[in-house]
Design a protein around this motif. Sequence first.
Motif, PDB file in Angstrom:
ATOM      1  N   PHE A 170       5.303  13.442  13.346  1.00 41.18           N
ATOM      2  CA  PHE A 170       6.525  13.310  12.567  1.00 41.18           C
ATOM      3  C   PHE A 170       6.176  13.017  11.108  1.00 41.18           C
ATOM      4  O   PHE A 170       6.953  12.415  10.388  1.00 41.18           O
ATOM      5  N   SER A 171       4.983  13.444  10.689  1.00 42.92           N
ATOM      6  CA  SER A 171       4.507  13.176   9.333  1.00 42.92           C
ATOM      7  C   SER A 171       4.103  14.471   8.648  1.00 42.92           C
ATOM      8  O   SER A 171       3.074  15.065   8.982  1.00 42.92           O
ATOM      9  N   TRP A 172       4.893  14.926   7.679  1.00 44.88           N
ATOM     10  CA  TRP A 172       4.539  16.144   6.939  1.00 44.88           C
ATOM     11  C   TRP A 172       3.252  15.922   6.152  1.00 44.88           C
ATOM     12  O   TRP A 172       2.473  16.847   5.936  1.00 44.88           O
ATOM     13  N   LYS A 173       3.004  14.683   5.734  1.00 43.46           N
ATOM     14  CA  LYS A 173       1.796  14.388   4.969  1.00 43.46           C
ATOM     15  C   LYS A 173       0.542  14.580   5.829  1.00 43.46           C
ATOM     16  O   LYS A 173      -0.430  15.192   5.397  1.00 43.46           O
ATOM     17  N   LEU A 174       0.577  14.067   7.053  1.00 50.25           N
ATOM     18  CA  LEU A 174      -0.555  14.242   7.962  1.00 50.25           C
ATOM     19  C   LEU A 174      -0.745  15.713   8.304  1.00 50.25           C
ATOM     20  O   LEU A 174      -1.867  16.221   8.317  1.00 50.25           O
ATOM     21  N   THR A 175       0.362  16.409   8.562  1.00 53.25           N
ATOM     22  CA  THR A 175       0.276  17.832   8.863  1.00 53.25           C
ATOM     23  C   THR A 175      -0.371  18.586   7.703  1.00 53.25           C
ATOM     24  O   THR A 175      -1.253  19.423   7.913  1.00 53.25           O
ATOM     25  N   SER A 176       0.028  18.276   6.482  1.00 54.80           N
ATOM     26  CA  SER A 176      -0.560  18.922   5.301  1.00 54.80           C
ATOM     27  C   SER A 176      -2.046  18.632   5.183  1.00 54.80           C
ATOM     28  O   SER A 176      -2.833  19.516   4.831  1.00 54.80           O
ATOM     29  N   MET A 177      -2.454  17.405   5.477  1.00 55.98           N
ATOM     30  CA  MET A 177      -3.878  17.042   5.409  1.00 55.98           C
ATOM     31  C   MET A 177      -4.698  17.817   6.433  1.00 55.98           C
ATOM     32  O   MET A 177      -5.794  18.299   6.136  1.00 55.98           O
ATOM     33  N   ILE A 178      -4.159  17.982   7.649  1.00 58.38           N
ATOM     34  CA  ILE A 178      -4.869  18.729   8.694  1.00 58.38           C
ATOM     35  C   ILE A 178      -4.994  20.198   8.299  1.00 58.38           C
ATOM     36  O   ILE A 178      -6.046  20.816   8.471  1.00 58.38           O
ATOM     37  N   ILE A 179      -3.928  20.756   7.747  1.00 58.16           N
ATOM     38  CA  ILE A 179      -3.958  22.158   7.312  1.00 58.16           C
ATOM     39  C   ILE A 179      -5.013  22.349   6.231  1.00 58.16           C
ATOM     40  O   ILE A 179      -5.793  23.308   6.263  1.00 58.16           O
ATOM     41  N   GLU A 180      -5.045  21.440   5.269  1.00 60.08           N
ATOM     42  CA  GLU A 180      -6.008  21.536   4.172  1.00 60.08           C
ATOM     43  C   GLU A 180      -7.448  21.382   4.650  1.00 60.08           C
ATOM     44  O   GLU A 180      -8.345  22.084   4.194  1.00 60.08           O
ATOM     45  N   GLU A 181      -7.673  20.492   5.610  1.00 59.18           N
ATOM     46  CA  GLU A 181      -9.026  20.212   6.099  1.00 59.18           C
ATOM     47  C   GLU A 181      -9.557  21.268   7.074  1.00 59.18           C
ATOM     48  O   GLU A 181     -10.707  21.673   7.009  1.00 59.18           O
ATOM     49  N   TYR A 182      -8.703  21.725   8.007  1.00 55.83           N
ATOM     50  CA  TYR A 182      -9.165  22.583   9.100  1.00 55.83           C
ATOM     51  C   TYR A 182      -8.738  24.049   8.993  1.00 55.83           C
ATOM     52  O   TYR A 182      -9.219  24.879   9.765  1.00 55.83           O
ATOM     53  N   HIS A 183      -7.818  24.395   8.116  1.00 54.27           N
ATOM     54  CA  HIS A 183      -7.340  25.766   7.934  1.00 54.27           C
ATOM     55  C   HIS A 183      -6.948  26.425   9.262  1.00 54.27           C
ATOM     56  O   HIS A 183      -7.479  27.471   9.635  1.00 54.27           O
ATOM     57  N   PRO A 184      -5.992  25.822   9.980  1.00 52.94           N
ATOM     58  CA  PRO A 184      -5.597  26.391  11.274  1.00 52.94           C
ATOM     59  C   PRO A 184      -4.803  27.679  11.105  1.00 52.94           C
ATOM     60  O   PRO A 184      -4.281  27.962  10.030  1.00 52.94           O
ATOM     61  N   PHE A 240       1.526  17.112  25.969  1.00 49.73           N
ATOM     62  CA  PHE A 240       1.945  16.837  24.600  1.00 49.73           C
ATOM     63  C   PHE A 240       1.570  15.423  24.206  1.00 49.73           C
ATOM     64  O   PHE A 240       1.687  14.505  25.004  1.00 49.73           O
ATOM     65  N   ILE A 241       1.132  15.278  22.970  1.00 47.50           N
ATOM     66  CA  ILE A 241       0.879  13.976  22.376  1.00 47.50           C
ATOM     67  C   ILE A 241       1.792  13.897  21.166  1.00 47.50           C
ATOM     68  O   ILE A 241       1.649  14.680  20.231  1.00 47.50           O
ATOM     69  N   ALA A 242       2.753  12.996  21.204  1.00 52.01           N
ATOM     70  CA  ALA A 242       3.693  12.849  20.094  1.00 52.01           C
ATOM     71  C   ALA A 242       3.481  11.490  19.455  1.00 52.01           C
ATOM     72  O   ALA A 242       3.328  10.491  20.156  1.00 52.01           O
ATOM     73  N   PHE A 243       3.439  11.471  18.128  1.00 60.09           N
ATOM     74  CA  PHE A 243       3.284  10.187  17.459  1.00 60.09           C
ATOM     75  C   PHE A 243       3.931  10.209  16.094  1.00 60.09           C
ATOM     76  O   PHE A 243       4.161  11.245  15.504  1.00 60.09           O
ATOM     77  N   GLY A 244       4.253   9.035  15.622  1.00 60.19           N
ATOM     78  CA  GLY A 244       4.880   8.884  14.317  1.00 60.19           C
ATOM     79  C   GLY A 244       4.847   7.421  13.934  1.00 60.19           C
ATOM     80  O   GLY A 244       4.042   6.652  14.440  1.00 60.19           O
ATOM     81  N   SER A 245       5.737   7.032  13.076  1.00 60.92           N
ATOM     82  CA  SER A 245       5.778   5.635  12.653  1.00 60.92           C
ATOM     83  C   SER A 245       7.076   5.006  13.126  1.00 60.92           C
ATOM     84  O   SER A 245       8.040   5.697  13.435  1.00 60.92           O
TER      85      SER A 245
END
Length: 128
Positions: free
Chosen positions: A33-47, A100-105
């Motif tokens: 539920f974190s667009w910031k984390l999603t963006s970091m993963i995209i930038e790091e791993y290029h899925p 599924f693994i779901a997580f957020g704050s």
Amino acid sequence: MITDSYRKEDGKMSPQSIFGSGKDIADVCIITFSWKLTSMIIEEYHPEVVADLASTNGHTPIYALTYKGKKICFYNSPMGSALAGTYMIEASHMVGAKKFIAFGSAGRLDKNIPSLCFMVPTEAYRDE
């Protein structure tokens, strides 16, 4: 299992009736539920983008990457149980995920619980 939440027989409204045949891309899907984390993963791993969850809120790509030899899908979920739950059912159909693994704050009401710790909620209070 998530696939037990909808009927197996043909119906007017089912993931298959809307999206056609499902795919078998990955057994595991991570929901954040974190667009910031999603963006970091995209930038790091290029899925790669393997599917698209669409609603009136726009498009939510489902990404796939290989980590330690295992294919894993992930996406950034919208807030709200109705849309988040629907996306999970659709993602299961689109990529074949059964786990599924779901997580957020989350906030806390008990000041004795330290901040910045991991916790598994067993109930929630909503003021709605």
